[in-house]
Enzyme design. Sequence first.
Site, PDB file in Angstrom:
ATOM      1  N   GLN A  43      -5.895  -7.345  14.434  1.00 28.71           N
ATOM      2  CA  GLN A  43      -6.481  -7.706  13.302  1.00 28.71           C
ATOM      3  C   GLN A  43      -7.634  -8.444  13.254  1.00 28.71           C
ATOM      4  O   GLN A  43      -7.634  -9.638  13.652  1.00 28.71           O
ATOM      5  CB  GLN A  43      -5.415  -8.169  12.373  1.00 28.71           C
ATOM      6  N   ARG A  45      -9.105 -10.208  10.501  1.00 25.47           N
ATOM      7  CA  ARG A  45      -8.968 -11.298   9.571  1.00 25.47           C
ATOM      8  C   ARG A  45      -8.214 -12.268  10.238  1.00 25.47           C
ATOM      9  O   ARG A  45      -7.127 -12.116  10.554  1.00 25.47           O
ATOM     10  CB  ARG A  45      -8.248 -10.793   8.310  1.00 25.47           C
ATOM     11  N   SER A  59       3.022  -9.893  -8.317  1.00 26.17           N
ATOM     12  CA  SER A  59       2.784  -8.482  -8.614  1.00 26.17           C
ATOM     13  C   SER A  59       3.985  -7.596  -8.046  1.00 26.17           C
ATOM     14  O   SER A  59       4.401  -6.809  -8.597  1.00 26.17           O
ATOM     15  CB  SER A  59       1.230  -8.303  -8.306  1.00 26.17           C
ATOM     16  N   GLY A  64       6.537  -3.944  -7.808  1.00 22.20           N
ATOM     17  CA  GLY A  64       6.805  -3.459  -6.403  1.00 22.20           C
ATOM     18  C   GLY A  64       5.315  -3.158  -5.502  1.00 22.20           C
ATOM     19  O   GLY A  64       4.438  -3.556  -6.153  1.00 22.20           O
ATOM     20  N   GLU A  86      -1.685  -5.448   5.816  1.00 23.49           N
ATOM     21  CA  GLU A  86      -1.080  -6.845   6.205  1.00 23.49           C
ATOM     22  C   GLU A  86      -0.941  -7.981   5.230  1.00 23.49           C
ATOM     23  O   GLU A  86      -0.085  -8.583   5.045  1.00 23.49           O
ATOM     24  CB  GLU A  86      -1.965  -7.622   7.473  1.00 23.49           C
ATOM     25  N   ASN A 120     -10.294  -3.429   6.428  1.00 20.31           N
ATOM     26  CA  ASN A 120     -10.490  -4.544   5.752  1.00 20.31           C
ATOM     27  C   ASN A 120     -12.045  -4.493   5.173  1.00 20.31           C
ATOM     28  O   ASN A 120     -12.088  -5.358   4.118  1.00 20.31           O
ATOM     29  CB  ASN A 120     -10.676  -5.831   6.999  1.00 20.31           C
ATOM     30  N   ARG A 123     -11.234  -2.541   2.026  1.00 17.45           N
ATOM     31  CA  ARG A 123     -10.550  -3.037   1.030  1.00 17.45           C
ATOM     32  C   ARG A 123     -10.298  -4.538   0.688  1.00 17.45           C
ATOM     33  O   ARG A 123      -9.930  -4.735  -0.427  1.00 17.45           O
ATOM     34  CB  ARG A 123      -9.126  -2.503   1.371  1.00 17.45           C
TER      35      ARG A 123
END
Length: 306
Positions: A43, A45, A59, A64, A86, A120, A123
């Site tokens: 990952q 990030r 949210s 869901g 993630e 990443n 998005r």
Amino acid sequence: MALGKGLGKGLAALMGDEADETEQSAANVSDIDIDLIDANPWQPRTEFEQDELDELEASIRNVGIIQPLTLRRIEETNRYQIIAGERRFRAAKQAGLKVVPAYVRVVSDDKMLAIALIENIQRSNLNPIDEATSYQRLIDECNLTQETLADQVGKKRSTITNYLRLLKLPEEIQQGLRSRLITMGHARAIMGIDEQDTQLIVYHDAIEQGYSVRQIEELVRQYNDPGDNPSPDIPVAPTPKTKSKAETSEEYKALGEQLSSYFGTNVLLSCNKKGKGKITINFSSAEELGRVLEQLDVARQNNNAQ
């Protein structure tokens, strides 16, 4: 690892035939026990904003998880690793979910880093240092040139180069970029100065005075060419390029060594022509910080006794 030309097109191209099912229906989605899911070890990030996770948690509680996670199964352990999602995973754990909807794909180890980076970038808004670190890992671990990497992620080569240059900045400035205390524009302007001590002075000025990128560019120009007249709306930067710089730097270096000896840790002094600068006292542990504070208290008591 040689990545295909499709890298810039996103996750589907990277996952090959497994991702050709672009019209993914509910039948492809499985409910996976959240305790069997592990984070992606590649990952890119390193920081997740807690406020954003809290909003996503709220949210998820209300409607869901709308977009399922994408996972791969690790046969040896019968567990799953996150390919994409993630943030959703972390927010779902905060919300107390026991299972999460997910697509389960077959993805080899050598594609996981590239997939995590592309997901990443496409998005979420990676901070500049995490993005730069990811580009560097792609170059090092996937044996890519900057030109090939730029082509495959759909960016200009100069853009990749500018990101990689950020990794040469002092760690304090890199952390400022991670925390978004300054923008990439500020950082690129600061890189116009070669000396790291001076870079740090300009960095702190940028934060303390709220300078714009244009103001930092002008400060850097003044540092590099002290004979130029500054623009009327730009603060004047003290220039370190003077005849006495070598003499004064030796004096401050000697003083720094004395302070380092006194505190028992590395002390850095930086100062410009007008006498403005800073003292940085480094410490590597809570115990060392405690010792520094004790030394400062002793010095204060001695000063009061005089």
